[in-house]
Design an enzyme around this catalytic site. Structure first.
Site, PDB file in Angstrom:
ATOM      1  N   ARG A 116     -16.527  30.746  21.610  1.00  0.00           N
ATOM      2  CA  ARG A 116     -16.512  29.273  21.744  1.00  0.00           C
ATOM      3  C   ARG A 116     -17.743  28.605  21.138  1.00  0.00           C
ATOM      4  O   ARG A 116     -18.091  27.481  21.482  1.00  0.00           O
ATOM      5  CB  ARG A 116     -16.359  28.845  23.202  1.00  0.00           C
ATOM      6  CG  ARG A 116     -15.071  29.316  23.829  1.00  0.00           C
ATOM      7  CD  ARG A 116     -14.768  28.554  25.095  1.00  0.00           C
ATOM      8  NE  ARG A 116     -13.537  29.031  25.664  1.00  0.00           N
ATOM      9  CZ  ARG A 116     -13.443  30.087  26.467  1.00  0.00           C
ATOM     10  NH1 ARG A 116     -14.531  30.741  26.813  1.00  0.00           N
ATOM     11  NH2 ARG A 116     -12.289  30.466  26.932  1.00  0.00           N
ATOM     12  N   LYS A 138     -17.932  19.606   8.944  1.00  0.00           N
ATOM     13  CA  LYS A 138     -16.513  19.924   8.751  1.00  0.00           C
ATOM     14  C   LYS A 138     -16.395  21.405   8.428  1.00  0.00           C
ATOM     15  O   LYS A 138     -17.006  21.885   7.459  1.00  0.00           O
ATOM     16  CB  LYS A 138     -15.919  19.104   7.607  1.00  0.00           C
ATOM     17  CG  LYS A 138     -15.542  17.700   8.023  1.00  0.00           C
ATOM     18  CD  LYS A 138     -14.733  17.034   6.938  1.00  0.00           C
ATOM     19  CE  LYS A 138     -14.347  15.617   7.328  1.00  0.00           C
ATOM     20  NZ  LYS A 138     -13.654  14.910   6.234  1.00  0.00           N
ATOM     21  N   GLU A 180     -19.064  14.914  -7.128  1.00  0.00           N
ATOM     22  CA  GLU A 180     -19.168  14.422  -5.746  1.00  0.00           C
ATOM     23  C   GLU A 180     -20.394  13.514  -5.585  1.00  0.00           C
ATOM     24  O   GLU A 180     -20.371  12.560  -4.810  1.00  0.00           O
ATOM     25  CB  GLU A 180     -19.230  15.590  -4.744  1.00  0.00           C
ATOM     26  CG  GLU A 180     -17.948  16.426  -4.648  1.00  0.00           C
ATOM     27  CD  GLU A 180     -16.822  15.786  -3.807  1.00  0.00           C
ATOM     28  OE1 GLU A 180     -16.987  14.651  -3.311  1.00  0.00           O
ATOM     29  OE2 GLU A 180     -15.763  16.440  -3.663  1.00  0.00           O
ATOM     30  N   LYS A 216     -24.674  10.698   2.502  1.00  0.00           N
ATOM     31  CA  LYS A 216     -23.741  11.393   3.389  1.00  0.00           C
ATOM     32  C   LYS A 216     -24.268  11.418   4.829  1.00  0.00           C
ATOM     33  O   LYS A 216     -23.520  11.214   5.780  1.00  0.00           O
ATOM     34  CB  LYS A 216     -23.494  12.821   2.886  1.00  0.00           C
ATOM     35  CG  LYS A 216     -22.658  13.613   3.884  1.00  0.00           C
ATOM     36  CD  LYS A 216     -21.577  14.406   3.305  1.00  0.00           C
ATOM     37  CE  LYS A 216     -20.759  15.057   4.414  1.00  0.00           C
ATOM     38  NZ  LYS A 216     -19.885  16.095   3.951  1.00  0.00           N
ATOM     39  N   GLU A 226     -14.926  11.116  11.715  1.00  0.00           N
ATOM     40  CA  GLU A 226     -14.036  10.425  10.764  1.00  0.00           C
ATOM     41  C   GLU A 226     -12.983   9.548  11.432  1.00  0.00           C
ATOM     42  O   GLU A 226     -11.781   9.691  11.195  1.00  0.00           O
ATOM     43  CB  GLU A 226     -13.362  11.447   9.831  1.00  0.00           C
ATOM     44  CG  GLU A 226     -12.818  10.776   8.577  1.00  0.00           C
ATOM     45  CD  GLU A 226     -12.390  11.759   7.489  1.00  0.00           C
ATOM     46  OE1 GLU A 226     -13.183  12.654   7.164  1.00  0.00           O
ATOM     47  OE2 GLU A 226     -11.279  11.605   6.988  1.00  0.00           O
ATOM     48  N   ARG A 230     -16.319   7.289   7.763  1.00  0.00           N
ATOM     49  CA  ARG A 230     -16.472   8.562   7.030  1.00  0.00           C
ATOM     50  C   ARG A 230     -15.395   8.743   5.961  1.00  0.00           C
ATOM     51  O   ARG A 230     -15.583   9.512   5.015  1.00  0.00           O
ATOM     52  CB  ARG A 230     -16.489   9.746   8.019  1.00  0.00           C
ATOM     53  CG  ARG A 230     -16.800  11.067   7.346  1.00  0.00           C
ATOM     54  CD  ARG A 230     -17.222  12.151   8.297  1.00  0.00           C
ATOM     55  NE  ARG A 230     -17.406  13.414   7.601  1.00  0.00           N
ATOM     56  CZ  ARG A 230     -17.950  14.493   8.131  1.00  0.00           C
ATOM     57  NH1 ARG A 230     -18.384  14.448   9.387  1.00  0.00           N
ATOM     58  NH2 ARG A 230     -18.063  15.604   7.445  1.00  0.00           N
ATOM     59  N   ASN A 234     -13.972  10.174   1.120  1.00  0.00           N
ATOM     60  CA  ASN A 234     -12.731  10.634   0.479  1.00  0.00           C
ATOM     61  C   ASN A 234     -12.407   9.824  -0.774  1.00  0.00           C
ATOM     62  O   ASN A 234     -11.320   9.966  -1.338  1.00  0.00           O
ATOM     63  CB  ASN A 234     -11.546  10.537   1.457  1.00  0.00           C
ATOM     64  CG  ASN A 234     -11.761  11.424   2.662  1.00  0.00           C
ATOM     65  OD1 ASN A 234     -12.492  12.403   2.582  1.00  0.00           O
ATOM     66  ND2 ASN A 234     -11.157  11.079   3.789  1.00  0.00           N
ATOM     67  N   HIS A 237     -10.290  11.127  -3.597  1.00  0.00           N
ATOM     68  CA  HIS A 237      -9.674  12.381  -3.166  1.00  0.00           C
ATOM     69  C   HIS A 237      -8.160  12.299  -2.995  1.00  0.00           C
ATOM     70  O   HIS A 237      -7.480  13.315  -3.106  1.00  0.00           O
ATOM     71  CB  HIS A 237     -10.313  12.877  -1.865  1.00  0.00           C
ATOM     72  CG  HIS A 237     -11.656  13.529  -2.081  1.00  0.00           C
ATOM     73  ND1 HIS A 237     -12.733  12.845  -2.608  1.00  0.00           N
ATOM     74  CD2 HIS A 237     -12.094  14.790  -1.873  1.00  0.00           C
ATOM     75  CE1 HIS A 237     -13.768  13.664  -2.692  1.00  0.00           C
ATOM     76  NE2 HIS A 237     -13.409  14.852  -2.255  1.00  0.00           N
ATOM     77  N   HIS A 241      -6.465  15.101  -4.943  1.00  0.00           N
ATOM     78  CA  HIS A 241      -5.747  16.233  -4.332  1.00  0.00           C
ATOM     79  C   HIS A 241      -4.387  16.444  -4.999  1.00  0.00           C
ATOM     80  O   HIS A 241      -3.938  17.581  -5.147  1.00  0.00           O
ATOM     81  CB  HIS A 241      -5.561  16.018  -2.832  1.00  0.00           C
ATOM     82  CG  HIS A 241      -6.801  16.340  -2.043  1.00  0.00           C
ATOM     83  ND1 HIS A 241      -7.088  15.771  -0.820  1.00  0.00           N
ATOM     84  CD2 HIS A 241      -7.835  17.158  -2.324  1.00  0.00           C
ATOM     85  CE1 HIS A 241      -8.256  16.233  -0.396  1.00  0.00           C
ATOM     86  NE2 HIS A 241      -8.721  17.078  -1.269  1.00  0.00           N
ATOM     87  N   HIS A 254     -12.124  21.396  -8.138  1.00  0.00           N
ATOM     88  CA  HIS A 254     -12.010  20.288  -7.184  1.00  0.00           C
ATOM     89  C   HIS A 254     -12.728  19.011  -7.660  1.00  0.00           C
ATOM     90  O   HIS A 254     -12.142  17.928  -7.694  1.00  0.00           O
ATOM     91  CB  HIS A 254     -12.569  20.731  -5.821  1.00  0.00           C
ATOM     92  CG  HIS A 254     -12.658  19.642  -4.815  1.00  0.00           C
ATOM     93  ND1 HIS A 254     -11.544  19.133  -4.170  1.00  0.00           N
ATOM     94  CD2 HIS A 254     -13.722  18.917  -4.352  1.00  0.00           C
ATOM     95  CE1 HIS A 254     -11.932  18.163  -3.353  1.00  0.00           C
ATOM     96  NE2 HIS A 254     -13.235  18.007  -3.444  1.00  0.00           N
TER      97      HIS A 254
HETATM   98  N1  GLY Z   1     -16.525  15.912   2.261  1.00  0.00           N
HETATM   99  C1  GLY Z   1     -16.098  14.819   3.047  1.00  0.00           C
HETATM  100  C2  GLY Z   1     -16.653  14.818   4.419  1.00  0.00           C
HETATM  101  O1  GLY Z   1     -17.482  15.635   4.749  1.00  0.00           O
HETATM  102  O2  GLY Z   1     -16.250  14.001   5.224  1.00  0.00           O
END
Ligand code: GLY
Length: 340
Positions: A116, A138, A180, A216, A226, A230, A234, A237, A241, A254
């Site tokens: 956990r 993430k 990015e 960021k 998010e 946040r 994207n 993206h 994608h 990517h």
């Molecule tokens: N790469 C996008 C984020 O971390 O929210």
């Protein structure tokens, strides 16, 4: 020069250490006097993981093979957890990622799940992971062809950004990561965009990485999970994608897909400037696939709601707005990407 940024998230706060040579300082910056599972992949020079291992009391290694998004699976995740169990890892031990975004996502998710949650440190070795995925928490794996559909928000305990490791990174991978950083400049930092437009990009890589991390960090501090802001990260993206789903056909990385995906999301006035910057960096400026096929791929993305989609639009560098679009509105937008 050393720069330390603090990600301020209450009891999940952590330092992001930006320093040339930081990898060799891992023993000073990270708590390695315990069992340490070093997660890396077969594309990362072995000596980087060796450098960390030499500083650990009890190092173990999991090498993701072959490197790449297709290995970010539940079966590799299980293999990694099984290895930790077999080596007798406990709650007091830790995981260190030494690699790009795939390694960081997988290692972070294993750290989040084992008993956990055990300590996780991230040492990103690509531009893409240094400017974006290594911070913010993430973690996860892909399932049934859907990227990052299984995972957790799990913050690292510390992140080491060693700019010297980029020396071994193939030039195309550097450009891939710069996409990015360019994304962040367009939404949030007009001066950084100017550097991409007119400055010496490769001489200013330290500045580009640090400024991207500051952007960021500020976004994550305001919206860790998010629920709103946040989503600005994207930018590019949604369509990116869709293009990326043809990677076997177009061979694009990517960041290269995100670069193309930003084109429909900027104003008509900004688009020629963006195209010039993409060319300057050496990122693609045109798609090979028919826009109709990209649209069909977007429709099949199970993460997209058919009713509508929220996109990020940029009219002027350094500012953005969210726009709710009916899904069908994406189709004409695809025509704004030049066709090869
Ligand atoms: N790469 C996008 C984020 O971390 O929210």
């Amino acid at each position: 020069m050393k720069r330390v940024l603090q990600m301020d998230l209450g009891d999940r706060s952590y330092d992001i250490i930006i320093e040339r040579g930081a990898l060799a300082q891992a023993g000073a910056y990270l708590e390695l006097s315990r069992k340490v599972m070093i997660v890396t992949d077969d594309g990362v020079p072995e000596r980087y993981a060796d450098t960390v291992a030499q500083r650990c009391a009890e190092p173990y290694r999991y090498v993701l093979t072959p490197s790449g998004e297709h290995s970010k699976t539940l079966s590799c995740f299980q293999e990694l957890l099984s290895a930790m169990l077999r080596y007798g890892f406990t709650r007091g031990d830790c995981v260190v990622a030494v690699g790009g975004g795939v390694v960081g996502d997988l290692a972070g998710y294993a750290a989040a799940s084992f008993m956990r949650g055990i300590d996780f440190y991230n040492i990103p070795t690509t531009v893409l992971s240094q400017v974006d995925s290594s911070i913010g928490g993430k973690t996860g794996v892909n399932l049934d062809g859907i990227k990052n559909i299984v995972g957790a928000f799990y913050q690292p305990r510390r992140v080491l950004i060693d700019l010297d490791v980029l020396a071994t990174l193939p030039a195309r991978q550097v450009r891939n990561g710069l996409a990015e950083a360019l994304k962040m400049s367009l939404t949030s930092d007009a001066e950084l965009f100017e550097l991409f437009e007119k400055g010496n990009i490769y001489d200013r890589i330290d500045k580009i990485i640090t400024r991207s991390l500051l952007i960021k960090k500020a976004v994550v501090e305001r919206d860790e999970r998010e629920s709103g802001l946040r989503r600005v990260l994207n930018f590019g993206h949604t369509i990116g994608h869709g293009i990326e789903s043809f990677e076997n056909e177009n061979g694009l990385y990517h960041g290269e897909c995100v670069a193309l995906g930003m084109l429909p999301m900027v104003s008509d006035a900004l688009r020629p400037r963006l195209l010039q910057v993409l060319e300057r960096i050496g990122l693609p400026t045109a798609v090979t696939m028919d826009p109709e096929r990209v649209y069909a791929a977007l429709l099949h993305d199970k993460k997209a709601s058919l009713d509508g989609v929220t996109v990020v639009k940029v009219d002027e560098p350094g500012s953005f707005r969210f726009e709710e679009l009916p899904f069908g509105a994406l189709r004409p937008l695809l025509n704004t990407i030049p066709k090869e």
